[in-house]
Design a protein around this motif. Structure first.
Motif, PDB file in Angstrom:
ATOM      1  N   ARG A 142       0.830  -1.193   0.000  1.00 53.89           N
ATOM      2  CA  ARG A 142       0.000   0.000   0.000  1.00 53.89           C
ATOM      3  C   ARG A 142       0.869   1.249   0.000  1.00 53.89           C
ATOM      4  O   ARG A 142       2.088   1.185   0.202  1.00 53.89           O
ATOM      5  CB  ARG A 142      -0.935   0.047   1.208  1.00 53.89           C
ATOM      6  N   THR A 143       0.225   2.382  -0.239  1.00 54.83           N
ATOM      7  CA  THR A 143       0.856   3.682  -0.104  1.00 54.83           C
ATOM      8  C   THR A 143       0.408   4.298   1.218  1.00 54.83           C
ATOM      9  O   THR A 143      -0.422   3.743   1.940  1.00 54.83           O
ATOM     10  CB  THR A 143       0.446   4.592  -1.269  1.00 54.83           C
ATOM     11  N   TYR A 144       0.956   5.490   1.522  1.00 57.91           N
ATOM     12  CA  TYR A 144       0.656   6.176   2.782  1.00 57.91           C
ATOM     13  C   TYR A 144       0.390   7.652   2.483  1.00 57.91           C
ATOM     14  O   TYR A 144       1.141   8.538   2.881  1.00 57.91           O
ATOM     15  CB  TYR A 144       1.815   5.995   3.773  1.00 57.91           C
ATOM     16  N   GLY A 177       4.288  11.645  -1.557  1.00 63.48           N
ATOM     17  CA  GLY A 177       5.722  11.874  -1.518  1.00 63.48           C
ATOM     18  C   GLY A 177       6.398  11.137  -2.659  1.00 63.48           C
ATOM     19  O   GLY A 177       5.757  10.457  -3.468  1.00 63.48           O
ATOM     20  N   GLU A 178       7.712  11.243  -2.700  1.00 60.31           N
ATOM     21  CA  GLU A 178       8.455  10.666  -3.812  1.00 60.31           C
ATOM     22  C   GLU A 178       8.233   9.161  -3.932  1.00 60.31           C
ATOM     23  O   GLU A 178       8.002   8.642  -5.037  1.00 60.31           O
ATOM     24  CB  GLU A 178       9.950  10.958  -3.629  1.00 60.31           C
ATOM     25  N   THR A 179       8.282   8.435  -2.808  1.00 61.91           N
ATOM     26  CA  THR A 179       8.126   6.982  -2.850  1.00 61.91           C
ATOM     27  C   THR A 179       6.726   6.596  -3.305  1.00 61.91           C
ATOM     28  O   THR A 179       6.547   5.745  -4.187  1.00 61.91           O
ATOM     29  CB  THR A 179       8.421   6.373  -1.474  1.00 61.91           C
ATOM     30  N   ASP A 180       5.707   7.206  -2.706  1.00 60.63           N
ATOM     31  CA  ASP A 180       4.337   6.874  -3.074  1.00 60.63           C
ATOM     32  C   ASP A 180       4.036   7.266  -4.517  1.00 60.63           C
ATOM     33  O   ASP A 180       3.310   6.553  -5.223  1.00 60.63           O
ATOM     34  CB  ASP A 180       3.351   7.572  -2.137  1.00 60.63           C
ATOM     35  N   ARG A 181       4.586   8.378  -4.957  1.00 62.15           N
ATOM     36  CA  ARG A 181       4.364   8.785  -6.352  1.00 62.15           C
ATOM     37  C   ARG A 181       4.961   7.743  -7.303  1.00 62.15           C
ATOM     38  O   ARG A 181       4.333   7.380  -8.303  1.00 62.15           O
ATOM     39  CB  ARG A 181       4.981  10.162  -6.605  1.00 62.15           C
ATOM     40  N   PHE A 207      -9.130   3.203  -0.489  1.00 64.95           N
ATOM     41  CA  PHE A 207      -8.265   2.617  -1.517  1.00 64.95           C
ATOM     42  C   PHE A 207      -7.052   1.962  -0.861  1.00 64.95           C
ATOM     43  O   PHE A 207      -6.688   0.821  -1.173  1.00 64.95           O
ATOM     44  CB  PHE A 207      -7.835   3.707  -2.493  1.00 64.95           C
ATOM     45  N   GLU A 208      -6.425   2.668   0.069  1.00 58.15           N
ATOM     46  CA  GLU A 208      -5.216   2.155   0.715  1.00 58.15           C
ATOM     47  C   GLU A 208      -5.532   0.985   1.647  1.00 58.15           C
ATOM     48  O   GLU A 208      -4.762   0.025   1.744  1.00 58.15           O
ATOM     49  CB  GLU A 208      -4.521   3.271   1.482  1.00 58.15           C
ATOM     50  N   GLN A 209      -6.666   1.068   2.347  1.00 63.37           N
ATOM     51  CA  GLN A 209      -7.004  -0.001   3.285  1.00 63.37           C
ATOM     52  C   GLN A 209      -7.503  -1.254   2.575  1.00 63.37           C
ATOM     53  O   GLN A 209      -7.577  -2.312   3.185  1.00 63.37           O
ATOM     54  CB  GLN A 209      -8.037   0.490   4.298  1.00 63.37           C
ATOM     55  N   LEU A 210      -7.834  -1.140   1.297  1.00 67.28           N
ATOM     56  CA  LEU A 210      -8.118  -2.317   0.483  1.00 67.28           C
ATOM     57  C   LEU A 210      -6.842  -2.866  -0.143  1.00 67.28           C
ATOM     58  O   LEU A 210      -6.678  -4.085  -0.272  1.00 67.28           O
ATOM     59  CB  LEU A 210      -9.124  -1.966  -0.613  1.00 67.28           C
ATOM     60  N   LEU A 237      -5.723  -6.920  -0.060  1.00 65.92           N
ATOM     61  CA  LEU A 237      -5.789  -7.511  -1.394  1.00 65.92           C
ATOM     62  C   LEU A 237      -4.456  -8.158  -1.754  1.00 65.92           C
ATOM     63  O   LEU A 237      -4.401  -9.281  -2.273  1.00 65.92           O
ATOM     64  CB  LEU A 237      -6.159  -6.443  -2.421  1.00 65.92           C
ATOM     65  N   ALA A 238      -3.365  -7.474  -1.469  1.00 70.44           N
ATOM     66  CA  ALA A 238      -2.041  -8.035  -1.735  1.00 70.44           C
ATOM     67  C   ALA A 238      -1.811  -9.297  -0.909  1.00 70.44           C
ATOM     68  O   ALA A 238      -1.323 -10.314  -1.412  1.00 70.44           O
ATOM     69  CB  ALA A 238      -0.959  -6.996  -1.436  1.00 70.44           C
TER      70      ALA A 238
END
Length: 851
Positions: free
Chosen positions: A398-400, A407-411, A461-464, A468-469
């Protein structure tokens, strides 16, 4: 408070409670452990074997001995200069009426004080204002027709079934005759829950769950009252000195992990100040590929799945990957790569199992779409297809994002996911994907009418994305993709079959810089197969022709014409039978073989159901499972298959010595690499366990206490290596070294050390330095061509020939595993044959002048 140098994870339950743990404190202290790492101790469902189904987080579980037993354990730990880490569960609780918070919600609905504690969608279209409660074994009308429900008015009105009791809303039972199905239907319509068939849950359940488990309801840790109530017990145990650190379960389930951890750190700060000692904080987090923990999380580190992955990969032979992959494709007929299998499984989980979670997420985006003036004529259906495409290609769990631009990592993660979705998704949904990309990446004006909806949509979206993964990878594809099962491990990446020494060293240098207080695990209560099963398979990976030969012999015998069991399922069975075969088991021992095959059968049926290809948990195929059971029984007892059984056992015992060598290498690395080594219960001996519940079997502490007291030298341990005592003895020496040199192990740097000579590529070596203190570690790797036919877990001395390590001249090294000393001079270096003379691994220490 003792410094955190090592942990031993204990699984607590009614059969091994806090009193039992207290009795084993002297053993773990003598072994060298500094902290016991306890599974959850809060009140849980009666008979819970794991403690993650919490019913009351404010008290210590009575079945474990309650707070009295916890205090006694803490006192024993302190007497032995030890501490404790506690596993806590802020993400979810048991959706059970034994949970007073949940019971109150069912009785009072949205008006309950505790309604805000849980992540419930009270606006869900299937049950607005009510909890969808999937407790029935059949459709509601059938349950009513069979008269399975009645009212008990003896102690407050309750709805009763043979399997459960539910509270009724105040006064809702007045005038209701429970002998009348239509009257009971009226009663149910008055409740704050919608009683439903369990099969409906995946489509319409309106409370967030732990993954797809209907019996575990998610908490909302953004609610202040819920946070305070959930953390009251661990904070009190920390304040009174009964525990010294926390492990946060499933951090990716929380809406805002960083916010949660910052708040927890603020709560811990005054406690740490009063105790005049730091409080450790570790998070359970799966790091995929080269992902790292977010740098702004105020934690000591992760629980160490990344180390389990790297230690496994460095012991596998990359040269065999293509051969093993081809054998799998030809045997199973499944042509998809691991990435392809994962993408397929993700889409399947969004259609079933996690459909309700997916719909909930898409409804939130639909609200944004409806409020956006840029929506145009995008339809709900196209938005759902776009969302599914993106979620199917997320490269990490997931992203945060929170409420901020990525941020750069999530982007980078989102750009990759959308790019893959564009390549793999239908071109007609491009505009929907573009709209979704824009609105995930960009914050709408703060005063816009849909800013709050946008925050909710991102959160859902993030909590799914994380569950899911987990469900697609760990609980599905790991049971479908059988190239080599040792790489199908929690936190591991089967697309990275092996790891080069250069890549391994790079990761460990980075870990020394920013992850030195993370735990280092090689086994956990969630692992798919034990650490020594994987070590044996790593050795086997060097000789793929032996696997091919076994397949060629076994498949014609086990997969006869008309035999319904799929060849791929049989291939995974054979890998497991060989790799987990007990070291002391002879194929002629009928009783022993039947006992072992019973364990394997339990694993196999679970594996077949998790794969969801021919049978499944939600609809078991009795005929297929019966055929699988019969196949395994035939192999165990059919005289016609005795030669095949003998070959399985022969292959297994061929792996005994090289597998044990790899096991000793893994123990050495786990305890000397940057990080805090974590010993999973029972792994002080060989760990040939399979997936739970097999990996949570009782530990024979009496035997371990007895062999620890022997203190045998390696010359006596080697010939009896099959009993596991050599692993225990090595572990004791390594943990003793950590206690003797705490600063070096905790804060020392990491530098690769390159060997020279004809066998240089078969040794992995490094140093850890802090000031003038230096640790030198060397272990063999990929030595199967020398180990073939060996009866002891060590590489023959002649194999090393003139291979050497070259530390600086004039340094005097002391053997931390024995009593020897060596000095370097005249640039001659240290011969590996000498370093590995007593033990098959080398851990040496020197004191030098500071650079």
């Amino acid at each position: 408070m003792v410094e955190l140098l090592s942990t031993a994870r204990l699984q607590l339950h009614r059969g091994f409670d806090l009193w039992h743990a207290r009795r084993q404190v002297p053993y773990y202290r003598e072994l060298g452990i500094t902290h016991l790492y306890l599974s959850p101790i809060a009140e849980a469902r009666a008979g819970s074997t794991h403690g993650y189904d919490v019913t009351d987080p404010t008290v210590v579980r009575a079945e474990l001995g309650g707070e009295t037993a916890m205090r006694a354990l803490a006192d024993a730990l302190h007497e032995h200069d030890m501490g404790a880490i506690l596993d806590i569960v802020p993400n979810h609780m048991a959706a059970d009426t034994s949970n007073p918070w949940w019971r109150d919600v069912l009785k009072r609905g949205p008006g309950s004080r505790h309604a805000r504690f849980f992540d419930i969608d009270w606006d869900a279209p299937a049950s607005p204002g009510r909890v969808w409660l999937p407790w029935l074994k059949g459709p509601l009308h059938e349950v009513l027709a069979r008269g399975e429900l009645r009212i008990d008015r003896a102690d407050g009105a309750q709805l009763c079934h043979a399997d459960w009791r539910l509270p009724l809303a105040e006064g809702s039972d007045e005038g209701i005759d429970d002998r009348d199905p239509s009257a009971l239907r009226t009663l149910l319509d008055r409740q704050h829950y919608r009683l439903a068939w369990w099969r409906s849950a995946g489509d319409v359940v309106n409370y967030r769950r732990f993954f797809d488990v209907d019996g575990l309801v998610a908490l909302d840790m953004d609610n202040d009252e819920a946070f305070d109530a959930t953390h009251a017990l661990p904070l009190r145990l920390l304040a009174t000195g009964m525990v010294d650190g926390l492990r946060i379960d499933h951090i990716d389930g929380l809406a805002r992990p960083r916010h949660h951890l910052e708040r927890l750190r603020r709560a811990l700060a005054p406690i740490a100040e009063r105790r005049n000692a730091p409080i450790s904080l570790h998070v359970e987090k799966i790091l995929r590929d080269d992902e790292t923990l977010p740098g702004d999380w105020p934690v000591d580190g992760s629980t160490g799945y990344d180390v389990m992955d790297r230690l496994g990969a460095i012991l596998h032979d990359a040269r065999s990957e293509s051969t093993l992959a081809l054998a799998w494709r030809e045997t199973s007929g499944r042509r998809l790569s691991f990435a392809g299998e994962e993408c397929l499984a993700r889409h399947q989980w969004m259609r079933r199992g996690l459909r309700s979670d997916f719909s909930r997420s898409m409804r939130a985006w639909q609200c944004c779409l409806d409020a956006s003036r840029e929506a145009g004529d995008l339809t709900r259906e196209s938005l759902e297809r776009a969302g599914a495409d993106v979620l199917a290609h997320m490269p990490v769990y997931r992203t945060y994002l929170g409420a901020h631009p990525p941020g750069e990592t999530d982007r980078r993660v989102l750009v990759q996911a959308f790019a893959n979705a564009e390549r793999q998704g239908h071109p007609d949904d491009r505009e929907a994907r573009q709209w979704l990309f824009k609105n995930i990446m960009e914050e709408p004006p703060p005063r816009s009418t849909w800013h709050a909806s946008w925050q909710t949509a991102r959160k859902r979206f993030e909590q799914l994305s994380a569950p899911l993964a987990a469900k697609a990878v760990e609980d599905t594809v790991f049971y479908r993709y059988g190239v080599w099962l040792s790489r199908n491990e929690v936190g591991s990446d089967p697309t990275r079959f092996a790891l080069s020494p250069e890549a391994f060293h790079q990761h460990m240098r980075q870990r020394a810089a920013d992850g030195a207080r993370s735990l280092s695990a090689t086994a956990t209560h969630d692992h798919k197969r034990g650490e020594d099963v994987r070590a044996r398979m790593a050795a086997w990976s060097e000789r793929p022709e032996r696997w091919q030969a076994l397949l060629q012999q076994a498949l014609p015998l086990l997969c006869r014409p008309g035999e319904p069991v799929a060849r791929g399922d049989v291939a995974m069975l054979l890998q497991t039978l060989v790799a987990a075969w007990p070291l002391a088991l002879d194929a002629s021992d009928s009783a022993g073989v039947l006992h072992y095959f019973g364990r394997v059968l339990a694993w196999w049926i679970k594996a077949l159901r998790e794969a969801r290809l021919r049978t499944r948990w939600t609809r078991p195929d009795d005929a297929y499972e019966t055929a699988a059971t019969a196949l395994l029984q035939r192999l165990a007892s059919d005289a016609a298959l005795a030669p095949l059984l003998a070959e399985v056992a022969k292959t297994a015992h061929w792996l005994d010595a090289p597998g044990a060598l790899n096991g000793l290498v893994a123990v050495t690395l786990r305890n000397t690499l940057p990080g805090v080594p974590d010993l999973y219960q029972g792994c002080d001996y060989w760990d040939l366990s399979l997936v739970d519940p097999d990996n949570r079997a009782p530990v024979d502490h009496a035997a371990r206490n007895g062999t620890l007291a022997l203190a045998l030298p390696p010359t006596e341990l080697m010939p009896r290596f099959r009993d596991g005592v050599i692993k225990q003895a090595l572990l004791r020496r390594l943990l003793s070294a950590r206690r003797a040199l705490p600063s070096l192990f905790s804060r020392g740097d990491y530098q690769p050390w390159i060997a020279s000579g004809p066998a240089a590529e078969h040794v992995l070596a490094f140093t850890r330095r802090l000031g003038g203190s230096m640790l030198l570690v060397a272990v063999p790797r990929l030595c199967m061509h020398w180990m073939d036919g060996q009866t002891l877990p060590r590489v023959p001395a002649e194999a090393w020939r003139d291979t050497r390590l070259h530390p600086p001249d004039g340094v005097r090294f002391r053997d931390l595993l024995g009593e020897r000393a060596l000095s370097t001079h005249d640039h001659a270096g240290l011969p590996l044959s000498l370093l590995f003379w007593e033990w098959p691994v080398a851990v040496w220490h020197a004191t030098t002048e500071e650079p």
